[in-house]
Design a protein around this motif. Structure first.
Motif, mmCIF file in Angstrom:
data_model
loop_
_atom_site.group_PDB
_atom_site.id
_atom_site.type_symbol
_atom_site.label_atom_id
_atom_site.label_comp_id
_atom_site.label_asym_id
_atom_site.label_seq_id
_atom_site.Cartn_x
_atom_site.Cartn_y
_atom_site.Cartn_z
ATOM 1 N N SER A 287 16.340 49.795 38.644
ATOM 2 C CA SER A 287 17.215 49.349 37.561
ATOM 3 C C SER A 287 18.565 50.037 37.722
ATOM 4 C CB SER A 287 16.604 49.698 36.198
ATOM 5 O OG SER A 287 16.581 51.108 36.024
ATOM 6 N N THR A 288 19.492 49.705 36.852
ATOM 7 C CA THR A 288 20.809 50.345 36.905
ATOM 8 C C THR A 288 20.701 51.845 36.652
ATOM 9 O OG1 THR A 288 21.125 49.750 34.577
ATOM 10 C CG2 THR A 288 22.085 48.282 36.231
ATOM 11 N N ARG B 25 19.293 35.397 43.291
ATOM 12 C CA ARG B 25 19.215 36.278 42.140
ATOM 13 C C ARG B 25 20.295 37.356 42.208
ATOM 14 N NH1 ARG B 25 14.408 40.432 40.319
ATOM 15 N NH2 ARG B 25 15.348 40.997 38.317
ATOM 16 N N ASP B 26 20.858 37.727 41.066
ATOM 17 C CA ASP B 26 21.867 38.777 40.995
ATOM 18 C C ASP B 26 21.203 40.136 41.234
ATOM 19 O OD1 ASP B 26 23.457 36.692 40.262
ATOM 20 O OD2 ASP B 26 23.869 37.402 38.225
ATOM 21 N N TRP C 270 13.980 44.578 41.692
ATOM 22 C CA TRP C 270 15.124 44.830 40.813
ATOM 23 C C TRP C 270 14.783 44.344 39.405
ATOM 24 C CZ3 TRP C 270 19.323 47.611 40.440
ATOM 25 C CH2 TRP C 270 20.338 47.243 39.565
ATOM 26 N N ASN C 271 14.792 45.253 38.446
ATOM 27 C CA ASN C 271 14.334 44.943 37.093
ATOM 28 C C ASN C 271 15.463 44.847 36.071
ATOM 29 O OD1 ASN C 271 11.654 44.950 37.931
ATOM 30 N ND2 ASN C 271 11.411 47.143 37.571
ATOM 31 N N SER C 272 16.702 44.860 36.516
ATOM 32 C CA SER C 272 17.821 44.830 35.576
ATOM 33 C C SER C 272 18.653 43.571 35.755
ATOM 34 C CB SER C 272 18.728 46.061 35.775
ATOM 35 O OG SER C 272 18.098 47.237 35.353
ATOM 36 N N THR C 273 19.505 43.331 34.784
ATOM 37 C CA THR C 273 20.507 42.279 34.919
ATOM 38 C C THR C 273 21.787 42.894 35.480
ATOM 39 O OG1 THR C 273 21.260 42.659 32.654
ATOM 40 C CG2 THR C 273 19.563 40.967 32.994
ATOM 41 N N VAL C 274 22.651 42.049 35.984
ATOM 42 C CA VAL C 274 23.930 42.504 36.525
ATOM 43 C C VAL C 274 25.036 41.916 35.669
ATOM 44 C CG1 VAL C 274 25.483 42.464 38.509
ATOM 45 C CG2 VAL C 274 23.010 42.699 38.868
ATOM 46 N N GLU C 275 25.800 42.780 35.049
ATOM 47 C CA GLU C 275 26.882 42.336 34.179
ATOM 48 C C GLU C 275 28.183 42.240 34.973
ATOM 49 O OE1 GLU C 275 26.378 41.351 31.186
ATOM 50 O OE2 GLU C 275 24.282 41.995 31.102
ATOM 51 N N SER D 116 26.644 38.453 42.205
ATOM 52 C CA SER D 116 26.436 37.662 41.000
ATOM 53 C C SER D 116 26.842 36.228 41.281
ATOM 54 C CB SER D 116 27.273 38.227 39.842
ATOM 55 O OG SER D 116 27.077 37.476 38.664
ATOM 56 N N GLN D 117 25.939 35.302 40.981
ATOM 57 C CA GLN D 117 26.167 33.883 41.250
ATOM 58 C C GLN D 117 26.545 33.654 42.717
ATOM 59 O OE1 GLN D 117 29.070 32.556 38.357
ATOM 60 N NE2 GLN D 117 27.660 32.862 36.634
#
Length: 469
Positions: A132-133, A192-193, A425-430, A151-152
């Motif tokens: 994660s982050t 995936r991001d 990877w268990n987090s999102t990417v902002e 991202s994208q």
């Protein structure tokens, strides 16, 4: 004369004798330290073999080496083909070697064994709860490191730190390779991001802890937390003193200038600086000294003494490979030749090392002990039977130059690394930072246009963004 005078005289001499003894011991100790220092730092062709034995292992840790255990290796049998189905796609070097847009199924079919370390990294982090982050935030970005995210399907640079031009070029080469693999990705839109940190330093412990999920060029067997990535020179190796160029361009040059097997010199060639890894390199120099099959020499870059062009190494039947203070990026250049690679047992693992085969029908190099004690025993039979040597050289070309070190294989590896990393990877990417009210990262396309000094200590959160009016 007083009766006590001889006793006093004897008493006053003892400290002088002790002082002399201490001075002698100190002088001997200093001499030993100086001699060992000289042996470690000298690039002279010859120092006494006893001194070579006294040199400490230092960075090369000569008591250890890596044994590769590949579950999808070259010698594994192919799965049985089902009848009445469409013929399976198979890799063809001339058609596919430069195709960086192979899909995931084609990558797996073309390069079995190439993704072993990615699977190892994924298994390690799965058993440790994933990533994660929080793990990335705990990593201090030292000089020679960068943090980025995808991202994208687009590559963004968050932070990059360089000590100088060497770091900057390697970081830029690594980012460029990732961007190239993404640009050719058939599944780019659905990728995936992920966010990641990488290092361009030679060794993991130069900059970070081996338990952190940092992407690196090489690792030792005990450095389990890191992920292996292709080194920077697949993009290009170029500095003010040494132009080599993109790896595939070097391969083209070697293929053009190589000579027939029968015209190659039946000798072992090596050029390098002994002081980079004196214990290993001087052992090689001594093992080949005065041998009719040995052409092993130190180089002096300041005068050009004994310097040999990369493509000229291919004019020899045998090419020695020795690690430096860590991995040696020159391995893949030697594997581009139609020659027999001779390497000591390797300590550092690079992403393609799992395909090295030291014996059997698919043998593609000759492995010797780290002290080169068996070098003559391994080389001399092949000097006598050059046809056996030619088969090893041909296996090397077929395995590495024409398959696992092609642009197609490199792009497949990068995308497989992104997939394997994304699997844990268990987090999102902002993309957007609410605290700074700006993008968290700078797009790769904009990063490469920055002036060099701005890349040395780059922080996207501190970069000015101008809006067109």
């Amino acid at each position: 004369m007083p009766f006590w005078l001889p006793a006093m005289t004897a008493y006053t001499l003892r400290p002088k004798r002790g002082l002399s003894l201490l001075c002698t011991i100190a002088a001997l100790g200093f001499s030993v330290i100086f001699i060992i220092w000289y042996g470690m730092n000298s690039d002279r062709d010859y120092i006494h073999p006893i001194l070579t034995q006294l040199i400490p292992a230092g960075h090369c840790a000569c008591e250890s080496s890596t044994t590769f255990q590949c579950s999808t290796c070259l010698t594994c049998p192919e799965p049985p083909r089902q009848e009445n189905t469409t013929p399976a796609w198979s890799f063809e070097y001339v058609r596919d070697g430069r195709n960086e847009a192979l899909d995931q199924r084609q990558c797996q079919a073309a390069f079995p064994g190439l993704f072993e370390d990615i699977a190892r990294g994924g298994k390690f982090w799965s058993t440790h709860g994933g990533l994660s982050t929080a793990e990335l935030d705990a990593i201090t970005i030292q000089q020679g490191m960068a943090r980025a995210f995808i991202s994208q399907g687009e590559l963004h640079v968050v932070t990059a730190r360089s000590k100088g031009e060497d770091h900057r070029r390697k970081i830029l080469g690594t980012l460029s390779s990732i961007h190239r693999a993404l640009a050719a990705d058939p599944e780019r839109a659905s990728r995936r991001d992920v966010e990641f940190v990488f290092s361009v330093e030679d060794k993991v412990d130069d900059v970070t802890n081996p338990e952190w999920p940092v992407w690196v060029f090489s690792r030792t067997p005990t450095e389990q937390g890191v992920w292996l990535m292709p080194d920077f020179s697949f993009w290009a190796w170029d500095n003010p003193n040494n132009y080599i160029g993109p790896y595939d361009q070097v391969v083209d040059r070697i293929k053009r200038l190589d000579i027939p097997w029968s015209d190659k010199k039946p000798q072992l060639v090596w050029r390098g600086k002994p002081s980079f890894a004196p214990k290993l390199r001087r052992a090689l120099m001594e093992a080949a000294r005065d041998k009719p099959w040995g052409d092993v020499k130190q180089v002096d870059w300041s005068t050009g003494t004994n310097v040999l062009k990369m493509e000229d190494h291919c004019h020899y039947m045998f090419i020695a490979h020795v690690e430096g203070r860590s991995y040696s990026a020159s391995l893949k250049y030697r594997q581009a030749c139609h020659s027999v690679l001779v390497a000591h047992k390797l300590q550092f693992i690079q992403h393609h090392h799992y395909l090295l085969v030291a014996d059997g029908p698919n043998q593609n190099y000759v492995e010797v002990e780290r002290d080169f004690s068996d070098l003559a025993d391994k080389i001399e039979p092949l000097i006598s039977d050059t046809e056996a040597a030619r088969r090893i050289a041909s296996n090397s070309v077929k395995t590495f130059r024409e398959r696992y070190l092609t642009p197609a294989a490199e792009a497949c590896y990068w995308r497989s690394l992104l997939d394997g990393y994304a699997g844990v990877w268990n987090s999102t990417v902002e993309q957007w930072s609410e605290s700074t009210q700006r993008e968290r990262g700078l797009r790769y396309e904009s990063f490469v246009l920055l002036e060099s000094p701005k890349m040395f200590e780059f922080d996207a959160s501190a970069t000015e963004r101008w809006q067109a009016s």
